[in-house]
Design an enzyme around this catalytic site. Structure first.
Site, mmCIF file in Angstrom:
data_model
loop_
_atom_site.group_PDB
_atom_site.id
_atom_site.type_symbol
_atom_site.label_atom_id
_atom_site.label_comp_id
_atom_site.label_asym_id
_atom_site.label_seq_id
_atom_site.Cartn_x
_atom_site.Cartn_y
_atom_site.Cartn_z
ATOM 1 N N ARG A 13 0.844 -1.201 0.000
ATOM 2 C CA ARG A 13 0.000 0.000 0.000
ATOM 3 C C ARG A 13 0.880 1.252 0.000
ATOM 4 O O ARG A 13 2.080 1.175 0.197
ATOM 5 C CB ARG A 13 -0.856 0.054 1.275
ATOM 6 C CG ARG A 13 -1.909 -0.997 1.390
ATOM 7 C CD ARG A 13 -2.915 -0.599 2.474
ATOM 8 N NE ARG A 13 -2.276 -0.361 3.758
ATOM 9 C CZ ARG A 13 -2.095 -1.297 4.684
ATOM 10 N NH1 ARG A 13 -2.524 -2.517 4.473
ATOM 11 N NH2 ARG A 13 -1.511 -1.006 5.829
ATOM 12 N N ASN A 75 11.053 0.357 3.685
ATOM 13 C CA ASN A 75 9.942 1.306 3.686
ATOM 14 C C ASN A 75 8.921 1.031 4.779
ATOM 15 O O ASN A 75 8.214 1.939 5.207
ATOM 16 C CB ASN A 75 9.260 1.243 2.303
ATOM 17 C CG ASN A 75 7.932 1.957 2.284
ATOM 18 O OD1 ASN A 75 7.877 3.191 2.361
ATOM 19 N ND2 ASN A 75 6.834 1.199 2.208
ATOM 20 N N SER A 127 11.485 10.187 7.827
ATOM 21 C CA SER A 127 10.327 11.091 7.927
ATOM 22 C C SER A 127 10.742 12.513 8.257
ATOM 23 O O SER A 127 11.741 12.737 8.951
ATOM 24 C CB SER A 127 9.372 10.593 9.017
ATOM 25 O OG SER A 127 8.320 11.512 9.206
ATOM 26 N N TYR A 139 8.004 7.657 17.455
ATOM 27 C CA TYR A 139 8.115 7.543 15.992
ATOM 28 C C TYR A 139 9.319 8.331 15.483
ATOM 29 O O TYR A 139 10.128 7.837 14.695
ATOM 30 C CB TYR A 139 6.818 8.045 15.368
ATOM 31 C CG TYR A 139 6.763 8.003 13.853
ATOM 32 C CD1 TYR A 139 6.953 6.805 13.161
ATOM 33 C CD2 TYR A 139 6.505 9.162 13.115
ATOM 34 C CE1 TYR A 139 6.889 6.767 11.770
ATOM 35 C CE2 TYR A 139 6.423 9.130 11.730
ATOM 36 C CZ TYR A 139 6.623 7.926 11.066
ATOM 37 O OH TYR A 139 6.562 7.893 9.687
ATOM 38 N N ALA A 141 11.920 9.271 17.165
ATOM 39 C CA ALA A 141 13.168 8.656 17.649
ATOM 40 C C ALA A 141 13.554 7.494 16.739
ATOM 41 O O ALA A 141 14.724 7.329 16.371
ATOM 42 C CB ALA A 141 12.992 8.173 19.082
ATOM 43 N N ALA A 142 12.570 6.696 16.345
ATOM 44 C CA ALA A 142 12.856 5.549 15.467
ATOM 45 C C ALA A 142 13.343 6.025 14.097
ATOM 46 O O ALA A 142 14.313 5.488 13.545
ATOM 47 C CB ALA A 142 11.609 4.687 15.316
ATOM 48 N N LYS A 143 12.695 7.038 13.562
ATOM 49 C CA LYS A 143 13.100 7.526 12.225
ATOM 50 C C LYS A 143 14.447 8.253 12.286
ATOM 51 O O LYS A 143 15.243 8.176 11.340
ATOM 52 C CB LYS A 143 12.011 8.443 11.639
ATOM 53 C CG LYS A 143 10.713 7.713 11.281
ATOM 54 C CD LYS A 143 10.943 6.604 10.277
ATOM 55 C CE LYS A 143 9.647 6.099 9.647
ATOM 56 N NZ LYS A 143 9.859 4.950 8.757
HETATM 57 N N1 LIG Z 1 2.340 8.661 4.892
HETATM 58 C C1 LIG Z 1 3.046 9.610 5.447
HETATM 59 O O1 LIG Z 1 2.577 10.731 5.655
HETATM 60 C C2 LIG Z 1 4.482 9.353 5.808
HETATM 61 C C3 LIG Z 1 5.265 10.452 6.176
HETATM 62 C C4 LIG Z 1 6.588 10.243 6.534
HETATM 63 C C5 LIG Z 1 7.108 8.967 6.503
HETATM 64 N N2 LIG Z 1 6.329 7.903 6.148
HETATM 65 C C6 LIG Z 1 6.946 6.579 6.142
HETATM 66 O O2 LIG Z 1 6.789 6.013 4.867
HETATM 67 C C7 LIG Z 1 6.705 4.599 4.986
HETATM 68 C C8 LIG Z 1 5.480 4.093 4.251
HETATM 69 O O3 LIG Z 1 4.345 4.701 4.835
HETATM 70 P P1 LIG Z 1 2.883 4.614 4.171
HETATM 71 O O4 LIG Z 1 2.171 5.834 4.640
HETATM 72 O O5 LIG Z 1 2.991 4.303 2.720
HETATM 73 O O6 LIG Z 1 2.281 3.349 4.987
HETATM 74 P P2 LIG Z 1 0.923 2.515 4.756
HETATM 75 O O7 LIG Z 1 0.081 3.100 3.696
HETATM 76 O O8 LIG Z 1 0.317 2.313 6.118
HETATM 77 O O9 LIG Z 1 1.486 1.115 4.255
HETATM 78 C C9 LIG Z 1 2.216 0.330 5.156
HETATM 79 C C10 LIG Z 1 2.754 -0.892 4.437
HETATM 80 O O10 LIG Z 1 3.501 -1.661 5.378
HETATM 81 C C11 LIG Z 1 2.940 -2.976 5.502
HETATM 82 N N3 LIG Z 1 3.056 -3.379 6.898
HETATM 83 C C12 LIG Z 1 2.498 -2.795 7.972
HETATM 84 N N4 LIG Z 1 2.812 -3.459 9.100
HETATM 85 C C13 LIG Z 1 3.595 -4.493 8.712
HETATM 86 C C14 LIG Z 1 4.234 -5.552 9.412
HETATM 87 N N5 LIG Z 1 4.100 -5.709 10.730
HETATM 88 N N6 LIG Z 1 4.984 -6.438 8.704
HETATM 89 C C15 LIG Z 1 5.104 -6.323 7.362
HETATM 90 N N7 LIG Z 1 4.518 -5.340 6.640
HETATM 91 C C16 LIG Z 1 3.768 -4.450 7.318
HETATM 92 C C17 LIG Z 1 1.488 -2.807 5.050
HETATM 93 O O11 LIG Z 1 0.921 -4.004 4.541
HETATM 94 P P3 LIG Z 1 0.156 -5.037 5.500
HETATM 95 O O12 LIG Z 1 -0.771 -4.251 6.369
HETATM 96 O O13 LIG Z 1 -0.532 -5.973 4.555
HETATM 97 O O14 LIG Z 1 1.218 -5.730 6.291
HETATM 98 C C18 LIG Z 1 1.667 -1.799 3.914
HETATM 99 O O15 LIG Z 1 2.105 -2.451 2.761
HETATM 100 C C19 LIG Z 1 6.702 4.290 6.482
HETATM 101 O O16 LIG Z 1 7.991 3.962 6.910
HETATM 102 C C20 LIG Z 1 6.296 5.606 7.109
HETATM 103 O O17 LIG Z 1 6.785 5.736 8.429
HETATM 104 C C21 LIG Z 1 5.037 8.081 5.800
#
Ligand SMILES: NC(=O)c1ccc[n+]([C@@H]2O[C@H](COP(=O)([O-])OP(=O)(O)OC[C@H]3O[C@@H](n4cnc5c(N)ncnc54)[C@H](OP(=O)(O)O)[C@@H]3O)[C@@H](O)[C@H]2O)c1
Length: 309
Positions: A13, A75, A127, A139, A141-143
């Site tokens: 996703r 990711n 992030s 969050y 701290a982890a990033k």
């Molecule tokens: N969206 C934002 O605004 C934003 C901003 C800054 C940084 N980020 C970073 O960008 C990255 C992607 O974020 P996103 O917003 O695209 O996330 P997302 O839409 O929630 O998608 C998360 C993905 O990770 C998988 N996932 C979740 N928990 C998992 C687990 N325990 N084991 C394996 N896979 C898992 C999910 O699939 P399943 O549920 O099927 O496992 C999904 O494919 C993350 O590291 C996030 O911290 C996002």
């Protein structure tokens, strides 16, 4: 263009899926990791749960016996929000496991094949929140740790043909973002108030930045963190472009109040907003503050400042 085999975690996703679609469209082999299944995934989607370190390590080892990877994108990640006084350590551990352990385990699994071919690309997704965002203790701290790992690994691998970089997205319209920030909510308005472009990012825009670091052309770049954030890391508070009409009116009121104090510094309407806010709270005539507060009620940007005055 050379065809590469790329491992993407969190691929089903959001950002991971946009990246997987892009890489596949460009002719690369994509192996994705997520817990769920999706028959429309543009490559093999392998079910691995990063909530369990041991099981994930085993599954990744098995995967590297079937593929010789050229690139990896760490990711997968998750965010839970809390104030300082309410930090729950088990939530922090969960965030470290999903954001950090997953990156270490995944990178360790592909490293032998990168070393053998003397070529590799590692991209960590971190992030904008590492620059300071309320409620993000665990969050961020982890990033921040992932940014640090990026630099450490870049140093360790600098002479091997393997590059290590990070992309730090700003608020991006994905399920993860929407879980904590519903459309039209005050939380969304607060986020947008810190983004000079005044809009959310699209997963495809973040994917483009990641794809660059994965490319052949990015061969002389390592240890970098690229913010893909609509300018959010540059300093929203200083950006005149944020000023809508209520802001301008407020600034005019402030300017008048300050001029009456005959302070050269305070007559300058370009004084950073933080100082203007302090000026209102501490020194501005109450009627000016009240009028400015009313004026800014309709503005999605100003409450961030107004609520603190
Ligand atoms: N969206 C934002 O605004 C934003 C901003 C800054 C940084 N980020 C970073 O960008 C990255 C992607 O974020 P996103 O917003 O695209 O996330 P997302 O839409 O929630 O998608 C998360 C993905 O990770 C998988 N996932 C979740 N928990 C998992 C687990 N325990 N084991 C394996 N896979 C898992 C999910 O699939 P399943 O549920 O099927 O496992 C999904 O494919 C993350 O590291 C996030 O911290 C996002």
């Amino acid at each position: 263009m050379k065809t590469r085999t790329i491992l993407v975690t969190g691929a089903s996703r959001g950002i991971g899926r946009a990246l997987s679609d892009r890489l596949a469209n460009n002719g690369h082999v994509v192996v994705g990791v997520a817990r769920g299944r999706d028959p429309t995934f543009p490559g093999e989607l392998v079910p691995i749960d990063f909530g369990d370190d041991g099981a994930a390590a085993g599954a990744l080892q098995a995967l590297t016996k079937r593929y010789s990877f050229d690139g990896v994108v760490n990711n997968v990640g998750m965010a839970k929000l809390h104030r300082l006084g309410e930090i729950n350590l088990s939530d922090v551990e969960e965030m470290l496991r999903l954001n950090i352990h997953s990156a270490i385990l995944t990178t360790q699994s592909v490293l032998p094949s990168f070393m053998e071919s003397r070529w590799g690309r590692i991209v960590n997704v971190t992030s904008l929140v590492t620059t300071g965002t309320a409620l993000r203790s665990g969050y961020a701290a982890a990033k921040a740790a992932l940014n640090s790992l990026t630099r450490t690994w870049a140093m360790e691998l600098a002479e091997t043909g393997i590059t290590v970089n990070a992309v730090a997205p700003g608020p991006t319209e994905t399920e993860m973002f929407r879980r904590n920030t519903p459309a039209g909510s005050e939380a969304e308005a607060r986020f947008l108030s810190t983004i000079p472009m005044r809009r959310l990012g699209k997963p495809e825009e973040i994917a483009a930045a990641i794809a660059f670091f994965l490319s052949e052309e990015a061969s002389y770049i390592t240890g970098q963190v690229l913010f893909a954030d609509g300018g959010g890391s540059v300093g929203a508070l200083q950006s005149d472009s944020l000023w809508c009409e209520p802001h301008m009116e407020r600034a005019r009121l402030l300017s008048a109040a300050m001029a009456s104090r005959k302070s050269r510094e305070r007559q300058d309407t370009s004084v950073p907003l933080r100082r203007l806010r302090v000026a209102i709270a501490k020194k501005g005539p109450p009627e000016v503050h009240d009028k400015a507060a009313v004026l800014t009620k309709s503005c999605p940007v100003w409450p961030r400042f107004c609520s603190k005055t």
